[in-house]
Write a protein that holds these residues in place. Structure first.
Motif, PDB file in Angstrom:
ATOM      1  N   GLY A 198      50.896  45.524   7.055  1.00  0.00           N
ATOM      2  CA  GLY A 198      50.523  46.805   7.654  1.00  0.00           C
ATOM      3  C   GLY A 198      50.689  47.877   6.606  1.00  0.00           C
ATOM      4  N   TRP A 216      39.548  50.610   7.068  1.00  0.00           N
ATOM      5  CA  TRP A 216      40.343  49.979   6.022  1.00  0.00           C
ATOM      6  C   TRP A 216      39.927  48.520   5.926  1.00  0.00           C
ATOM      7  CZ3 TRP A 216      42.339  52.427  10.294  1.00  0.00           C
ATOM      8  CH2 TRP A 216      42.573  51.615  11.404  1.00  0.00           C
ATOM      9  N   GLU A 253      41.405  44.063  10.072  1.00  0.00           N
ATOM     10  CA  GLU A 253      42.443  44.460  11.012  1.00  0.00           C
ATOM     11  C   GLU A 253      43.426  45.427  10.361  1.00  0.00           C
ATOM     12  OE1 GLU A 253      44.355  41.069  12.639  1.00  0.00           O
ATOM     13  OE2 GLU A 253      42.485  40.033  13.129  1.00  0.00           O
ATOM     14  N   GLN A 254      44.044  46.224  11.200  1.00  0.00           N
ATOM     15  CA  GLN A 254      45.035  47.153  10.677  1.00  0.00           C
ATOM     16  C   GLN A 254      46.323  46.432  10.301  1.00  0.00           C
ATOM     17  OE1 GLN A 254      45.706  50.562  13.140  1.00  0.00           O
ATOM     18  NE2 GLN A 254      47.118  51.524  11.713  1.00  0.00           N
ATOM     19  N   GLU A 255      46.691  45.399  11.047  1.00  0.00           N
ATOM     20  CA  GLU A 255      47.898  44.633  10.773  1.00  0.00           C
ATOM     21  C   GLU A 255      47.559  43.140  10.747  1.00  0.00           C
ATOM     22  OE1 GLU A 255      50.723  45.801  13.714  1.00  0.00           O
ATOM     23  OE2 GLU A 255      51.284  47.633  12.635  1.00  0.00           O
ATOM     24  N   VAL A 275      41.585  51.808   1.792  1.00  0.00           N
ATOM     25  CA  VAL A 275      41.413  52.739   2.907  1.00  0.00           C
ATOM     26  C   VAL A 275      40.202  53.611   2.599  1.00  0.00           C
ATOM     27  CG1 VAL A 275      43.823  52.751   3.619  1.00  0.00           C
ATOM     28  CG2 VAL A 275      43.066  54.324   1.845  1.00  0.00           C
TER      29      VAL A 275
END
Length: 420
Positions: free
Chosen positions: A232, A245, A265-267, A288
Motif C-alpha cells: 500500500g 495508480w 489495486e490500491q493495496e 501514481v
C-alpha cells in the motif's frame, strides 16, 4: 653651359622632385578615417558586435579611445565592441613612428533602443525533482519596447528539438518539459523597417512532486513459505491530487529488470516464488498518476525473500529478569542445514518475528515426559513462559504449513530457574 653643369643641375632637380613626391606620398597615406564593419549601418542593434578600423601600415601605432579616454591595450588598427549604449563616441589616434606625424578621427556609434522580453508560465507541468519531465508546460513570451511596431517570436532549445507554439498565438510555446532551458529569439521591427533580434531564456517550473511512501506487510523481508506481501502507500500529493495508480512487480531473480506482474489495486498482494538471489532484493514500483494534469511519478521499494531456517532453543529461564524468559522460536538465515536440523541451539533475543511471518500456519504442542500435553497453541506467538510448570525437561512438536512445503520440528526444551 658645360655638360657637367647641366648634368649636375638635372641631378639635383630629380633628387628634389623625388623628395617632394615622397613627402607628399607619406602625408597622403596618413588617412585616419574610421570605417565600420562592411554591411553594417547605424543605428545598430543592442548587443550587436561591430568592428571599427582604419588603414593599416607597419610603421603606424594606434590608440583607441572611448568618450575621449584611452582604452587600455587597444593598440591595433581595429577595435571590436559590443554595443550596449546609444550615442557613444569612439576615437583613434594614429602615429607614424618614422616621421612622428599624427592623425586622428572620431565616430559616434548610435544604437536602436533595446526591448524587454518577459515570460509568464501559463501552465505548469509534471515534476521529477531536477530531471526533465512532463511535456505540457506552457510559456508566454512578451516583448515591449519604444519605437517597435511589431515583434516576431521564434522558440528553440540547445538540443534542437522542435518546439510547438500555440496556433493562435506564436508568442506562447506549448508542450515544454520541466527543468529544461528553452530560448526565444525575438525580432523587433521599427517603423522605419529596421530589425533587431534579442534572445532570452526560460526554464519551466513544475508542480511539486507528490510525497509517497510505499508500505508493506511484512515491511522489508518475506519468507518463502509465507510469500504473501501486501503493499500500500501513504501519500501527500501537495498540489496534485492523484486519481489513479499502478504497481509493477519484479519477481524474477534471473532478470531483475523484467516486470513479472502488474496490479491496478490500491493495496495489492504479491506472491513470491523464489528466494532472493545472493541477497539481491526484488524491486517494487508504484506509479501514481493525475489525469487532470497528465502527470505521473514512480516510486520504488525493495523486498528480500529468504528461506526459512527456524532456530528453536533447548532451554529458557523464566525467572523474570527480562532475558530468555520465553520459549522463543525465530528464524536464523545464517544457520547451516545441520544446525537447523538439530534445533538444539540456545540464544538470547533482542527482537524476533512471529511464526506467522515464516509459515502460513503453525501448531505447537508441548508434552511432559509421560507424553501428556501440557501446552498447545495454533499460530504460536512466542509468548509461552512455561505457565505453572515446574523446572524440567519437556518435549515439543511444531507443525508448520508453508506455501510450498510443510515442515515438522520436534525436540526437547528445558525450563530452568523458574523457582516453581
Amino acid at each position: 653651359m658645360s655638360k657637367n653643369i647641366k648634368n649636375s643641375f638635372l641631378y639635383k632637380a630629380v633628387v628634389l622632385l623625388f623628395l617632394i613626391i615622397n613627402v607628399y606620398n607619406v602625408k597622403a597615406q596618413m588617412n585616419c578615417e574610421i570605417s565600420i564593419t562592411e554591411g553594417i549601418t547605424m543605428p545598430v542593434c543592442y548587443g550587436e558586435s561591430i568592428t571599427l578600423s582604419v588603414n593599416t601600415n607597419p610603421v603606424y601605432i594606434y590608440q583607441w579611445s572611448k568618450e575621449g579616454v584611452d582604452i587600455s591595450g587597444e593598440n591595433s588598427f581595429y577595435l571590436t565592441i559590443e554595443v550596449t549604449q546609444n550615442n557613444v563616441r569612439y576615437g583613434v589616434k594614429v602615429t607614424n613612428v618614422q616621421t612622428h606625424e599624427e592623425c586622428s578621427d572620431e565616430i559616434t556609434v548610435t544604437m536602436l533602443e533595446s526591448f524587454e522580453i518577459t515570460f509568464e508560465q501559463t501552465q505548469l507541468t509534471c515534476s521529477n525533482n531536477s530531471a526533465e519531465n512532463g511535456q505540457n508546460a506552457k510559456v508566454l513570451a512578451t516583448a515591449t519596447g519604444e519605437g517597435y511596431n511589431s515583434f516576431i517570436y521564434e522558440w528553440g532549445c540547445e538540443t534542437n528539438e522542435d518546439i510547438w507554439t500555440n496556433p493562435s498565438n506564436p508568442q506562447e510555446a506549448i508542450g515544454l518539459k520541466a527543468w529544461k532551458e528553452y530560448y526565444v529569439d525575438v525580432t523587433g521591427i521599427t517603423s522605419n523597417g529596421d530589425e533587431c533580434t534579442q534572445r532570452a531564456t526560460f526554464t519551466p517550473k513544475a508542480y511539486p512532486n507528490p510525497t509517497v511512501k510505499i508500505i508493506s506487510t511484512p515491511s522489508d523481508t518475506a519468507y518463502l513459505q509465507n510469500p504473501y506481501v501486501k503493499f500500500g502507500f501513504e501519500a501527500n500529493m501537495d498540489s496534485i491530487e492523484h486519481n489513479s495508480w499502478s504497481w509493477a512487480f519484479f519477481n524474477n531473480p534471473e532478470n531483475p529488470n523484467e516486470i513479472s506482474s502488474t496490479s491496478p489495486e490500491q493495496e495489492p498482494t504479491n506472491i513470491y516464488y523464489q528466494e532472493s538471489k545472493e541477497g539481491s532484493p526484488y524491486r517494487v514500483e508504484l506509479t501514481v498518476k493525475s489525469a487532470d494534469y497528465g502527470c505521473d511519478t514512480t516510486f520504488s521499494a525493495d523486498i528480500i525473500v529468504l528461506p526459512v531456517k527456524l532456530k528453536i532453543p533447548n532451554i529458557f529461564t523464566p525467572n523474570g529478569d527480562g532475558i530468555n524468559d520465553y520459549f522463543i522460536i525465530d528464524n536464523d538465515p545464517t544457520a547451516s542445514d545441520e544446525e537447523n536440523e538439530e534445533n538444539t541451539r540456545g540464544f538470547e533475543y533482542e527482537s524476533y518475528n512471529p511464526l506467522k511471518d515464516y509459515y502460513l500456519r503453525t501448531e505447537l504442542t508441548i508434552f511432559n515426559r509421560w507424553g501428556r500435553i501440557v501446552y498447545k497453541s495454533s499460530d504460536y506467538n512466542n509468548d509461552w513462559d512455561g505457565g505453572k510448570l515446574p523446572d524440567g525437561t519437556y518435549f515439543y512438536v511444531l507443525e508448520c504449513v508453508g506455501q510450498y512445503d510443510n515442515h515438522r520440528y520436534q525436540g526437547s526444551v528445558t525450563i530452568f530457574g523458574s523457582g516453581r
